[in-house]
Motif scaffolding. Structure first.
Motif, PDB file in Angstrom:
ATOM      1  N   ARG A 193     -28.277 -10.171 -38.326  1.00  0.00           N
ATOM      2  CA  ARG A 193     -27.827 -10.692 -37.037  1.00  0.00           C
ATOM      3  C   ARG A 193     -28.956 -11.490 -36.363  1.00  0.00           C
ATOM      4  O   ARG A 193     -30.132 -11.171 -36.514  1.00  0.00           O
ATOM      5  N   ARG A 194     -28.539 -12.495 -35.619  1.00  0.00           N
ATOM      6  CA  ARG A 194     -29.514 -13.264 -34.855  1.00  0.00           C
ATOM      7  C   ARG A 194     -29.983 -12.464 -33.641  1.00  0.00           C
ATOM      8  O   ARG A 194     -29.308 -11.560 -33.162  1.00  0.00           O
TER       9      ARG A 194
ATOM     10  N   GLU B 178     -32.437  -5.825 -36.319  1.00  0.00           N
ATOM     11  CA  GLU B 178     -31.399  -6.855 -36.306  1.00  0.00           C
ATOM     12  C   GLU B 178     -31.526  -7.779 -37.510  1.00  0.00           C
ATOM     13  O   GLU B 178     -30.519  -8.244 -38.052  1.00  0.00           O
TER      14      GLU B 178
ATOM     15  N   THR C 267     -22.055 -12.154 -33.163  1.00  0.00           N
ATOM     16  CA  THR C 267     -22.911 -12.420 -34.318  1.00  0.00           C
ATOM     17  C   THR C 267     -24.398 -12.299 -34.008  1.00  0.00           C
ATOM     18  O   THR C 267     -25.226 -12.574 -34.889  1.00  0.00           O
ATOM     19  N   ALA C 268     -24.738 -11.898 -32.781  1.00  0.00           N
ATOM     20  CA  ALA C 268     -26.159 -11.850 -32.434  1.00  0.00           C
ATOM     21  C   ALA C 268     -26.425 -10.765 -31.410  1.00  0.00           C
ATOM     22  O   ALA C 268     -25.543 -10.365 -30.652  1.00  0.00           O
ATOM     23  N   ARG C 269     -27.652 -10.305 -31.389  1.00  0.00           N
ATOM     24  CA  ARG C 269     -28.145  -9.417 -30.331  1.00  0.00           C
ATOM     25  C   ARG C 269     -28.725 -10.331 -29.255  1.00  0.00           C
ATOM     26  O   ARG C 269     -29.593 -11.164 -29.541  1.00  0.00           O
TER      27      ARG C 269
END
Length: 369
Positions: free
Chosen positions: A122-123, A117, A70-72
């Motif tokens: 996305r976080r 992002e 759910t995140a970069r």
């Protein structure tokens, strides 16, 4: 290797920060929850501060694993650098293959990634490990990177992790703006004896061990005491105990094995300070022995009528094994006169004085040896 001997699939007490082996004691669980909810709530800056060996890096890898889909994310651990190098390391961790080293261009590239992002929903999470090594100017650069935000949320979450020296730096007036932005500060405490035992069982279980308890209660208590509840120390003691137990063909590891391991970990007899102390004590003892010998054989205090050839021979053989060979192996005739005996004593006393002078000169010229 002890893996086969103890029925293990893999090394249970390794040194790499494998998230599978993370044991969450009460303090670690609280720190994990604090960091997780801080990121979930878009708090911006978070901090994790703990002494070496407490499992900070393993906990951080576990944290990033939870946001993997759910995140970069970026994990920066090369912190002995300037601002330009830091930004280059950060871009590399984010997968940028740009070879441009111009600071302005790298800053624009980073900004582009942030916006990309954000549009994708996305976080963006950056973890900086060993942050206590960062120069104050680099920490200020990190603060400026966090200025990218929208009216409703931060575009990036930053976790600064490091040893207590990081708290010292953040407490300085020069970094007051950065300190004010840190919304959550977490710490890690040493494990208590019960948690030490649970950590050992957890790591053995992850490594595939299914047999009876490998470590006796006494061994576990001793490991808790010697390690001071620090996870890295616990791993080192357990690894060494398994290695020694395998060599001795012992399926159960008791406190005797742990004590032997503790002796192997005792560095005191290997330090230069200890070696210098030992050499100094030996020199002092030699000097005292020489002084006593000179005093005992001073010809001014010896009366010729008291010198007996047999007594001289006994004195010669009891002179001491540490003296130079020419002092106590000089041949003495079976029968000597009082004047000859007195001359012999004077000769020995003179040699001892010369020896002491040589020792004093050697110490004066090279006092560390």
């Amino acid at each position: 290797m002890f893996l086969k001997y103890y029925g293990l699939r893999e090394q249970p007490f390794g040194v790499t920060p494998d998230p599978r082996y993370l044991y969450l004691g009460a303090g670690h669980r609280e720190a994990m929850a604090s960091l997780f909810y801080g990121i979930e709530s878009n708090r911006g800056f978070l901090a994790l501060i703990a002494k070496p060996g407490m499992g900070k890096t393993t906990l951080l890898f576990n944290l990033l694993e939870r946001f993997r889909h759910t995140a970069r994310t970026a994990f920066v651990f090369q912190t002995q650098c300037d601002s330009r190098e830091f930004l280059r390391f950060l871009l590399f961790e984010l997968g940028s293959d740009s070879r441009d080293t111009d600071f302005v261009h790298m800053h624009e590239e980073f900004n582009r990634m942030l916006l990309q992002e954000a549009r994708a929903g996305r976080r963006f999470i950056v973890v900086v490990d060993e942050a206590q090594n960062l120069d104050s100017s680099v920490l200020e650069t990190v603060r400026l990177l966090s200025d990218f935000e929208t009216p409703r949320s931060k575009l990036m979450q930053i976790v600064l992790a490091g040893q207590p020296q990081l708290a010292d730096k953040l407490a300085s007036p020069a970094l007051s703006q950065l300190r004010q932005r840190i919304s959550t500060v977490s710490g890690l405490n040493p494990l208590n004896p019960r948690e030490v035992s649970d950590l050992i069982d957890h790591r053995l279980r992850v490594a595939g061990y299914t047999g009876p308890s490998l470590f006796t209660p006494g061994a576990r208590e001793l490991i808790a005491e010697l390690s001071e509840g620090i996870p890295r120390n616990i791993n080192n003691y357990c690894f060494a105990a398994l290695s020694l137990g395998c060599a001795l063909r012992q399926k159960t590891l008791g406190s005797d094995i742990v004590r032997e391991v503790a002796n192997d970990f005792d560095w005191s007899h290997l330090t230069t300070q200890t070696s210098n102390q030992n050499r100094g004590a030996a020199r002092l003892e030699s000097m005292r022995a020489a002084e006593l010998a000179v005093s005992d054989l001073n010809p001014e205090t010896v009366r010729p009528a008291e010198l007996d050839p047999a007594e001289m021979l006994r004195a010669r053989h009891g002179f001491g094994a540490g003296a130079p060979r020419h002092l106590h192996e000089t041949e003495i005739p079976a029968e000597i006169s009082a004047s000859e005996a007195q001359a012999y004593v004077r000769s020995v006393a003179e040699q001892l004085r010369n020896l002491q002078s040589a020792v004093n000169e050697a110490l004066a010229s090279n006092p560390t040896k």
